[in-house]
Scaffold this motif. Structure first.
Motif, PDB file in Angstrom:
ATOM      1  N   ALA A  51       0.833  -1.201   0.000  1.00 55.72           N
ATOM      2  CA  ALA A  51       0.000   0.000   0.000  1.00 55.72           C
ATOM      3  C   ALA A  51       0.869   1.253   0.000  1.00 55.72           C
ATOM      4  CB  ALA A  51      -0.933  -0.001   1.209  1.00 55.72           C
ATOM      5  N   LYS A  52       1.927   1.223   0.793  1.00 59.03           N
ATOM      6  CA  LYS A  52       2.846   2.364   0.868  1.00 59.03           C
ATOM      7  C   LYS A  52       3.528   2.583  -0.490  1.00 59.03           C
ATOM      8  CE  LYS A  52       6.992   3.952   3.234  1.00 59.03           C
ATOM      9  NZ  LYS A  52       8.071   3.587   4.128  1.00 59.03           N
ATOM     10  N   LEU A  53       3.951   1.519  -1.129  1.00 54.53           N
ATOM     11  CA  LEU A  53       4.603   1.627  -2.431  1.00 54.53           C
ATOM     12  C   LEU A  53       3.627   2.134  -3.506  1.00 54.53           C
ATOM     13  CD1 LEU A  53       6.827  -1.587  -2.449  1.00 54.53           C
ATOM     14  CD2 LEU A  53       7.590   0.780  -2.249  1.00 54.53           C
ATOM     15  N   LYS A  54       2.364   1.659  -3.430  1.00 55.38           N
ATOM     16  CA  LYS A  54       1.359   2.149  -4.382  1.00 55.38           C
ATOM     17  C   LYS A  54       1.133   3.645  -4.200  1.00 55.38           C
ATOM     18  CE  LYS A  54      -1.351  -2.001  -5.346  1.00 55.38           C
ATOM     19  NZ  LYS A  54      -2.647  -2.662  -5.174  1.00 55.38           N
ATOM     20  N   GLU A  55       1.088   4.076  -2.947  1.00 54.42           N
ATOM     21  CA  GLU A  55       0.897   5.492  -2.645  1.00 54.42           C
ATOM     22  C   GLU A  55       2.066   6.323  -3.193  1.00 54.42           C
ATOM     23  OE1 GLU A  55       0.822   7.817   1.461  1.00 54.42           O
ATOM     24  OE2 GLU A  55      -0.803   6.345   1.320  1.00 54.42           O
ATOM     25  N   GLU A  56       3.281   5.828  -2.998  1.00 55.57           N
ATOM     26  CA  GLU A  56       4.460   6.523  -3.514  1.00 55.57           C
ATOM     27  C   GLU A  56       4.433   6.566  -5.044  1.00 55.57           C
ATOM     28  OE1 GLU A  56       8.070   4.805  -1.976  1.00 55.57           O
ATOM     29  OE2 GLU A  56       7.515   5.238   0.097  1.00 55.57           O
ATOM     30  N   LEU A  57       4.004   5.472  -5.653  1.00 57.04           N
ATOM     31  CA  LEU A  57       3.909   5.417  -7.112  1.00 57.04           C
ATOM     32  C   LEU A  57       2.907   6.452  -7.619  1.00 57.04           C
ATOM     33  CD1 LEU A  57       4.612   4.068  -9.821  1.00 57.04           C
ATOM     34  CD2 LEU A  57       2.754   2.468  -9.378  1.00 57.04           C
ATOM     35  N   GLU A  58       1.751   6.546  -6.970  1.00 63.09           N
ATOM     36  CA  GLU A  58       0.744   7.526  -7.358  1.00 63.09           C
ATOM     37  C   GLU A  58       1.281   8.946  -7.208  1.00 63.09           C
ATOM     38  OE1 GLU A  58      -2.301   7.326  -8.813  1.00 63.09           O
ATOM     39  OE2 GLU A  58      -1.772   5.225  -9.076  1.00 63.09           O
ATOM     40  N   ALA A  59       2.011   9.200  -6.131  1.00 62.70           N
ATOM     41  CA  ALA A  59       2.593  10.528  -5.919  1.00 62.70           C
ATOM     42  C   ALA A  59       3.601  10.843  -7.028  1.00 62.70           C
ATOM     43  CB  ALA A  59       3.267  10.610  -4.552  1.00 62.70           C
ATOM     44  N   GLN A  60       4.434   9.871  -7.390  1.00 68.99           N
ATOM     45  CA  GLN A  60       5.409  10.072  -8.459  1.00 68.99           C
ATOM     46  C   GLN A  60       4.702  10.283  -9.798  1.00 68.99           C
ATOM     47  OE1 GLN A  60       8.707  10.430  -8.354  1.00 68.99           O
ATOM     48  NE2 GLN A  60       8.629  10.306  -6.135  1.00 68.99           N
ATOM     49  N   LYS A  61       3.646   9.520 -10.024  1.00 68.56           N
ATOM     50  CA  LYS A  61       2.883   9.653 -11.269  1.00 68.56           C
ATOM     51  C   LYS A  61       2.256  11.044 -11.352  1.00 68.56           C
ATOM     52  CE  LYS A  61      -0.877   7.420 -13.812  1.00 68.56           C
ATOM     53  NZ  LYS A  61      -1.888   6.361 -13.758  1.00 68.56           N
ATOM     54  N   ASP A  62       1.685  11.512 -10.238  1.00 64.77           N
ATOM     55  CA  ASP A  62       1.080  12.833 -10.191  1.00 64.77           C
ATOM     56  C   ASP A  62       2.135  13.910 -10.465  1.00 64.77           C
ATOM     57  OD1 ASP A  62      -1.168  14.619  -9.617  1.00 64.77           O
ATOM     58  OD2 ASP A  62       0.023  15.184  -7.850  1.00 64.77           O
ATOM     59  N   THR A  63       3.296  13.777  -9.856  1.00 60.77           N
ATOM     60  CA  THR A  63       4.386  14.731 -10.076  1.00 60.77           C
ATOM     61  C   THR A  63       4.795  14.735 -11.544  1.00 60.77           C
ATOM     62  OG1 THR A  63       5.185  14.383  -7.821  1.00 60.77           O
ATOM     63  CG2 THR A  63       6.738  15.349  -9.392  1.00 60.77           C
ATOM     64  N   TYR A  64       4.907  13.562 -12.128  1.00 61.84           N
ATOM     65  CA  TYR A  64       5.285  13.441 -13.538  1.00 61.84           C
ATOM     66  C   TYR A  64       4.259  14.119 -14.434  1.00 61.84           C
ATOM     67  CZ  TYR A  64       5.755  11.359 -18.139  1.00 61.84           C
ATOM     68  OH  TYR A  64       5.850  11.180 -19.488  1.00 61.84           O
ATOM     69  N   LEU A  65       2.976  13.859 -14.190  1.00 63.41           N
ATOM     70  CA  LEU A  65       1.927  14.447 -15.024  1.00 63.41           C
ATOM     71  C   LEU A  65       1.898  15.963 -14.896  1.00 63.41           C
ATOM     72  CD1 LEU A  65      -0.978  11.870 -14.560  1.00 63.41           C
ATOM     73  CD2 LEU A  65       0.456  12.218 -16.585  1.00 63.41           C
ATOM     74  N   ARG A  66       2.105  16.465 -13.685  1.00 63.76           N
ATOM     75  CA  ARG A  66       2.139  17.911 -13.478  1.00 63.76           C
ATOM     76  C   ARG A  66       3.326  18.539 -14.219  1.00 63.76           C
ATOM     77  NH1 ARG A  66      -1.165  19.924  -9.334  1.00 63.76           N
ATOM     78  NH2 ARG A  66      -2.197  18.289  -8.165  1.00 63.76           N
ATOM     79  N   LEU A  67       4.465  17.888 -14.129  1.00 58.98           N
ATOM     80  CA  LEU A  67       5.659  18.373 -14.804  1.00 58.98           C
ATOM     81  C   LEU A  67       5.456  18.367 -16.321  1.00 58.98           C
ATOM     82  CD1 LEU A  67       8.589  19.317 -14.407  1.00 58.98           C
ATOM     83  CD2 LEU A  67       9.278  16.941 -14.591  1.00 58.98           C
ATOM     84  N   LEU A  68       4.838  17.325 -16.830  1.00 55.45           N
ATOM     85  CA  LEU A  68       4.564  17.221 -18.260  1.00 55.45           C
ATOM     86  C   LEU A  68       3.624  18.344 -18.705  1.00 55.45           C
ATOM     87  CD1 LEU A  68       5.036  15.475 -20.804  1.00 55.45           C
ATOM     88  CD2 LEU A  68       2.984  14.223 -20.168  1.00 55.45           C
ATOM     89  N   ALA A  69       2.578  18.599 -17.933  1.00 58.05           N
ATOM     90  CA  ALA A  69       1.625  19.661 -18.261  1.00 58.05           C
ATOM     91  C   ALA A  69       2.309  21.031 -18.195  1.00 58.05           C
ATOM     92  CB  ALA A  69       0.434  19.617 -17.306  1.00 58.05           C
ATOM     93  N   GLU A  70       3.145  21.214 -17.195  1.00 57.70           N
ATOM     94  CA  GLU A  70       3.856  22.481 -17.048  1.00 57.70           C
ATOM     95  C   GLU A  70       4.788  22.719 -18.240  1.00 57.70           C
ATOM     96  OE1 GLU A  70       7.022  24.217 -13.896  1.00 57.70           O
ATOM     97  OE2 GLU A  70       5.247  23.251 -13.039  1.00 57.70           O
ATOM     98  N   TYR A  71       5.472  21.682 -18.683  1.00 57.86           N
ATOM     99  CA  TYR A  71       6.366  21.810 -19.836  1.00 57.86           C
ATOM    100  C   TYR A  71       5.574  22.128 -21.091  1.00 57.86           C
ATOM    101  CZ  TYR A  71       9.478  20.725 -23.651  1.00 57.86           C
ATOM    102  OH  TYR A  71      10.196  20.808 -24.805  1.00 57.86           O
ATOM    103  N   ASP A  72       4.434  21.475 -21.268  1.00 56.32           N
ATOM    104  CA  ASP A  72       3.599  21.729 -22.434  1.00 56.32           C
ATOM    105  C   ASP A  72       3.119  23.182 -22.438  1.00 56.32           C
ATOM    106  OD1 ASP A  72       2.338  20.811 -24.819  1.00 56.32           O
ATOM    107  OD2 ASP A  72       0.427  20.771 -23.741  1.00 56.32           O
ATOM    108  N   ASN A  73       2.691  23.677 -21.276  1.00 52.14           N
ATOM    109  CA  ASN A  73       2.267  25.080 -21.165  1.00 52.14           C
ATOM    110  C   ASN A  73       3.423  26.028 -21.482  1.00 52.14           C
ATOM    111  OD1 ASN A  73      -0.308  24.358 -20.444  1.00 52.14           O
ATOM    112  ND2 ASN A  73       0.055  24.547 -18.257  1.00 52.14           N
ATOM    113  N   TYR A  74       4.621  25.711 -20.998  1.00 53.70           N
ATOM    114  CA  TYR A  74       5.802  26.529 -21.263  1.00 53.70           C
ATOM    115  C   TYR A  74       6.091  26.569 -22.757  1.00 53.70           C
ATOM    116  CZ  TYR A  74      10.733  27.551 -21.893  1.00 53.70           C
ATOM    117  OH  TYR A  74      11.913  28.049 -22.351  1.00 53.70           O
ATOM    118  N   ARG A  75       6.011  25.422 -23.400  1.00 54.79           N
ATOM    119  CA  ARG A  75       6.288  25.335 -24.833  1.00 54.79           C
ATOM    120  C   ARG A  75       5.291  26.187 -25.624  1.00 54.79           C
ATOM    121  NH1 ARG A  75       4.320  22.056 -28.439  1.00 54.79           N
ATOM    122  NH2 ARG A  75       3.367  20.694 -26.909  1.00 54.79           N
ATOM    123  N   ARG A  76       4.026  26.095 -25.277  1.00 53.68           N
ATOM    124  CA  ARG A  76       3.004  26.891 -25.964  1.00 53.68           C
ATOM    125  C   ARG A  76       3.203  28.382 -25.722  1.00 53.68           C
ATOM    126  NH1 ARG A  76      -2.187  23.313 -24.331  1.00 53.68           N
ATOM    127  NH2 ARG A  76      -1.798  21.585 -25.732  1.00 53.68           N
TER     128      ARG A  76
END
Length: 189
Positions: A51-76
């Motif tokens: 459960a702890k590892l799944k939670e960490e994975l979700e947090a990392q996934k959320d961070t990745y998606l936010r970073l990806l969205a931020e980069y896309d906004n920067y590019r535009r």
């Protein structure tokens, strides 16, 4: 016969299971219960770890998606800034040229000689074609629109409609939706 005796000795004697005494039996049960509890605790610990590892994975996934969205906004945003910078530079260059067009137009209004008029008219037409080639359009001046016109005079006259442009002092120009120069006009009513 000796061989048979030796074989018999090599084999272990088969004994029947004898009833154990109650104290030994309860100790065995306690030991089995203890093993089961230990397994259960290990299982619970493993589930918590998963459960702890799944939670960490979700947090990392959320961070990745936010970073990806931020980069896309920067590019535009960067692409839009580059485009706006080009449009602004283009508009500034055209602003420097427009007074020449105004002067040519005025010369046409007050010229006396037919040859001079024809020469100025040809130069003015060439200038208008150059603006057209660059995608610069003259702003239409029929009804006042503050997005395209700068009203420098106002008159009350019943002969004209509401917000009708009566006179154009200086033509306005635009490229697509970007206003290069607002038209200076006199507005009625």
């Amino acid at each position: 016969m000796t061989e048979e005796k030796n074989e018999m000795q090599d084999k272990e004697p088969v004994t029947e299971k004898q009833p154990q005494d109650p104290a030994t039996e309860s100790a065995d049960k306690a030991e089995a219960a203890e093993k089961a509890t230990g397994k259960k605790e290990k299982k619970d610990a493993a589930k918590k770890e998963v459960a702890k590892l799944k939670e960490e994975l979700e947090a990392q996934k959320d961070t990745y998606l936010r970073l990806l969205a931020e980069y896309d906004n920067y590019r535009r945003r960067s692409a839009k800034e580059r485009e706006d910078t080009y449009a602004d530079a283009y508009a500034d260059a055209i602003k420097q040229i427009l007074p020449m067009a105004d002067n040519l137009e005025r010369a046409l209004q007050f010229a006396d000689s037919d040859q001079v008029v024809e020469g100025v008219r040809m130069t003015y037409n060439h200038f208008q074609k150059a603006l057209e080639t660059m995608g610069v359009e003259e702003i239409e001046c029929k009804t006042f629109d503050p997005n395209y016109h700068n009203a420098v005079m106002h008159i009350e006259d019943e002969a004209y409609g509401e917000s009708e442009i009566v006179e154009v002092f200086e033509k306005g120009y635009k490229k697509k939706d970007k206003v290069i120069r607002y038209a200076m006009v006199k507005v009625a009513n």
